[in-house]
Design a protein around this motif. Structure first.
Motif, PDB file in Angstrom:
ATOM      1  N   SER A 105      -1.571 -23.414 -60.644  1.00  0.00           N
ATOM      2  CA  SER A 105      -1.266 -22.853 -59.332  1.00  0.00           C
ATOM      3  C   SER A 105       0.084 -23.324 -58.824  1.00  0.00           C
ATOM      4  O   SER A 105       0.510 -24.442 -59.117  1.00  0.00           O
ATOM      5  CB  SER A 105      -2.359 -23.236 -58.334  1.00  0.00           C
ATOM      6  OG  SER A 105      -3.599 -22.651 -58.697  1.00  0.00           O
ATOM      7  N   TRP A 106       0.731 -22.474 -58.042  1.00  0.00           N
ATOM      8  CA  TRP A 106       2.011 -22.856 -57.458  1.00  0.00           C
ATOM      9  C   TRP A 106       2.225 -22.137 -56.136  1.00  0.00           C
ATOM     10  O   TRP A 106       1.627 -21.092 -55.870  1.00  0.00           O
ATOM     11  CB  TRP A 106       3.173 -22.582 -58.413  1.00  0.00           C
ATOM     12  CG  TRP A 106       3.359 -21.149 -58.802  1.00  0.00           C
ATOM     13  CD1 TRP A 106       2.684 -20.475 -59.783  1.00  0.00           C
ATOM     14  CD2 TRP A 106       4.268 -20.209 -58.213  1.00  0.00           C
ATOM     15  NE1 TRP A 106       3.111 -19.171 -59.845  1.00  0.00           N
ATOM     16  CE2 TRP A 106       4.086 -18.980 -58.895  1.00  0.00           C
ATOM     17  CE3 TRP A 106       5.218 -20.275 -57.199  1.00  0.00           C
ATOM     18  CZ2 TRP A 106       4.828 -17.835 -58.585  1.00  0.00           C
ATOM     19  CZ3 TRP A 106       5.946 -19.143 -56.883  1.00  0.00           C
ATOM     20  CH2 TRP A 106       5.758 -17.945 -57.574  1.00  0.00           C
ATOM     21  N   VAL A 107       3.058 -22.746 -55.320  1.00  0.00           N
ATOM     22  CA  VAL A 107       3.434 -22.205 -54.022  1.00  0.00           C
ATOM     23  C   VAL A 107       4.946 -22.214 -53.956  1.00  0.00           C
ATOM     24  O   VAL A 107       5.588 -23.183 -54.379  1.00  0.00           O
ATOM     25  CB  VAL A 107       2.861 -23.071 -52.879  1.00  0.00           C
ATOM     26  CG1 VAL A 107       3.301 -22.525 -51.524  1.00  0.00           C
ATOM     27  CG2 VAL A 107       1.346 -23.136 -52.966  1.00  0.00           C
ATOM     28  N   GLY A 108       5.549 -21.154 -53.458  1.00  0.00           N
ATOM     29  CA  GLY A 108       7.003 -21.141 -53.429  1.00  0.00           C
ATOM     30  C   GLY A 108       7.556 -20.058 -52.535  1.00  0.00           C
ATOM     31  O   GLY A 108       6.857 -19.476 -51.698  1.00  0.00           O
ATOM     32  N   ILE A 109       8.846 -19.800 -52.722  1.00  0.00           N
ATOM     33  CA  ILE A 109       9.558 -18.749 -52.004  1.00  0.00           C
ATOM     34  C   ILE A 109      10.336 -17.935 -53.031  1.00  0.00           C
ATOM     35  O   ILE A 109      10.491 -18.348 -54.176  1.00  0.00           O
ATOM     36  CB  ILE A 109      10.523 -19.332 -50.955  1.00  0.00           C
ATOM     37  CG1 ILE A 109      11.571 -20.212 -51.638  1.00  0.00           C
ATOM     38  CG2 ILE A 109       9.756 -20.117 -49.892  1.00  0.00           C
ATOM     39  CD1 ILE A 109      12.665 -20.708 -50.704  1.00  0.00           C
ATOM     40  N   ASP A 110      10.839 -16.787 -52.598  1.00  0.00           N
ATOM     41  CA  ASP A 110      11.663 -15.964 -53.483  1.00  0.00           C
ATOM     42  C   ASP A 110      13.107 -16.422 -53.346  1.00  0.00           C
ATOM     43  O   ASP A 110      13.876 -15.893 -52.533  1.00  0.00           O
ATOM     44  CB  ASP A 110      11.511 -14.481 -53.109  1.00  0.00           C
ATOM     45  CG  ASP A 110      12.126 -13.558 -54.158  1.00  0.00           C
ATOM     46  OD1 ASP A 110      13.023 -14.019 -54.902  1.00  0.00           O
ATOM     47  OD2 ASP A 110      11.729 -12.383 -54.222  1.00  0.00           O
ATOM     48  N   ASN A 111      13.470 -17.441 -54.115  1.00  0.00           N
ATOM     49  CA  ASN A 111      14.815 -18.006 -54.018  1.00  0.00           C
ATOM     50  C   ASN A 111      15.887 -16.994 -54.375  1.00  0.00           C
ATOM     51  O   ASN A 111      16.956 -16.963 -53.750  1.00  0.00           O
ATOM     52  CB  ASN A 111      14.925 -19.222 -54.945  1.00  0.00           C
ATOM     53  CG  ASN A 111      14.225 -20.443 -54.405  1.00  0.00           C
ATOM     54  OD1 ASN A 111      14.713 -21.097 -53.497  1.00  0.00           O
ATOM     55  ND2 ASN A 111      13.062 -20.754 -54.965  1.00  0.00           N
ATOM     56  N   LEU A 112      15.622 -16.146 -55.370  1.00  0.00           N
ATOM     57  CA  LEU A 112      16.626 -15.176 -55.811  1.00  0.00           C
ATOM     58  C   LEU A 112      16.927 -14.170 -54.707  1.00  0.00           C
ATOM     59  O   LEU A 112      18.092 -13.953 -54.341  1.00  0.00           O
ATOM     60  CB  LEU A 112      16.134 -14.482 -57.084  1.00  0.00           C
ATOM     61  CG  LEU A 112      17.165 -13.628 -57.848  1.00  0.00           C
ATOM     62  CD1 LEU A 112      16.775 -13.535 -59.318  1.00  0.00           C
ATOM     63  CD2 LEU A 112      17.293 -12.222 -57.268  1.00  0.00           C
ATOM     64  N   ALA A 113      15.883 -13.559 -54.144  1.00  0.00           N
ATOM     65  CA  ALA A 113      16.091 -12.547 -53.109  1.00  0.00           C
ATOM     66  C   ALA A 113      16.718 -13.155 -51.858  1.00  0.00           C
ATOM     67  O   ALA A 113      17.571 -12.540 -51.206  1.00  0.00           O
ATOM     68  CB  ALA A 113      14.773 -11.868 -52.769  1.00  0.00           C
TER      69      ALA A 113
END
Length: 340
Positions: A167-175
């Motif tokens: 499992s992971w939690v994150g953000i859309d760093n590219l966009a």
């Protein structure tokens, strides 16, 4: 000559039983919630606990339940950056908030060297925690491998490229990087560079990819200054190097607010005004962004929200409520301020 006062003996369940006039088995049933205890006995036990100062130990109960009621918070960063980077602190506080709600303790494990990696790996394999939140894992990180083989409930903040079935939690760093770079370009900047950090992690690599995509045919690799860490000092050094390489630079995307704060000071030392001569944007909306003058235009990274979501994922795995790996993306609006 003064004598050391005798150490006060810790109250035990025997003291409570003697004071309350009940058996130890009755006390055990009350403390564990397993079995019937009359209202009269409950009242007598609770009064005895207050009188003798008894503090129930969770050790025996956890041995029976095979639980520690602790979750590791693993950060793979140098010790100095652990203290300097406000994002790590916000992620930590968010995770601790979620864990506290479920009466879990947090155990902080900071990895700043190969020796630390080995020590933390032994600790995680040793059954001292019920799960772990992992922050700043890199490609081919030994802790990622430990998590994979130990079957320990885990949630990563971020998505290392070699993550498999976890499992992971994150953000859309590219966009997010693409969007803020596009907004910087829309202010009329023509020679835009980037201070790119942590390219061995998904966050750093994706932010560089977003910057590259926003520039399209105008992308010039000579205007990218790569550094190892999201730190103020590396931002200042990289900005100075960019100015030597491209004196006509009029825009900069720094991959974190700490980098941008360092870049801002380097620009001032070089006699460049922000935003009049050089537009500057960062990433995170951390305390760095709001303390700068002018305040930084930046991507808002919900650091505390990432910590809360990761901790809740781990708790759900421990409880058996989450049986499949989860991938959670949080929103990242842009805070547009005076630096661009």
């Amino acid at each position: 000559m003064t004598s050391t006062p005798p150490r006060r003996k810790r109250a035990t369940v025997h003291d409570v039983a003697r004071e309350a006039g009940v058996s130890r088995g009755t006390i055990s049933r009350l403390l564990t919630g397993e079995g019937y205890v009359s209202a009269e006995a409950r009242e007598a036990i609770e009064a005895a606990i207050r009188k003798v100062g008894y503090v129930p130990s969770t050790t025996a109960r956890n041995l029976v339940r095979q639980r520690t009621n602790a979750v590791g918070f693993v950060v793979h960063e140098p010790h100095s950056l652990f203290l300097e980077d406000p994002n790590i602190g916000e992620i930590l506080l968010g995770a601790n908030e979620a864990l506290s709600e479920d009466d879990y303790q947090m155990v902080c494990l900071v990895i700043g060297s190969d020796r630390d990696s080995e020590r933390v790996a032994r600790y995680l394999r040793g059954g001292f925690v019920d799960g772990a939140v992992v922050v700043s894992a890199r490609a081919h990180d030994p802790i990622t491998a430990v998590m994979r083989t130990s079957q320990l409930p885990v949630a990563f903040v971020g998505h290392p490229p070699d993550l498999q079935g976890q499992s992971w939690v994150g953000i859309d760093n590219l966009a997010s990087a693409q969007e803020i770079t596009a907004r910087l370009l829309a202010t009329g900047r023509r020679r835009v560079g980037m201070i790119a950090a942590a390219l061995d992690r998904d966050s750093g690599a994706d932010r560089l990819a977003g910057f590259t995509r926003a520039l399209g045919d105008r992308f010039d690799p000579a205007l990218v200054a790569p550094v190892d860490l999201y730190s103020y000092s590396e931002g200042a050094a990289a900005m100075s190097a960019l100015l030597e390489r491209a004196p006509d630079l009029d825009g900069v995307f720094a991959a974190s607010d700490a980098l941008a704060a360092g870049a801002l000071d380097a620009l001032r030392r070089a006699g460049r005004r922000v935003p009049e001569d050089v537009g500057l944007v960062g990433f995170d909306d951390s305390a760095w962004a709001r303390r700068c003058t002018p305040q930084l235009s930046t991507v808002v990274q919900p650091a505390a929200g990432l910590g809360r979501a990761a901790a809740r994922s781990v708790l759900a795995q421990i409880a058996g409520d989450q049986t499949e790996p989860a991938a959670i993306l949080l929103d990242t609006p842009i805070a547009w301020r005076a630096s661009a």
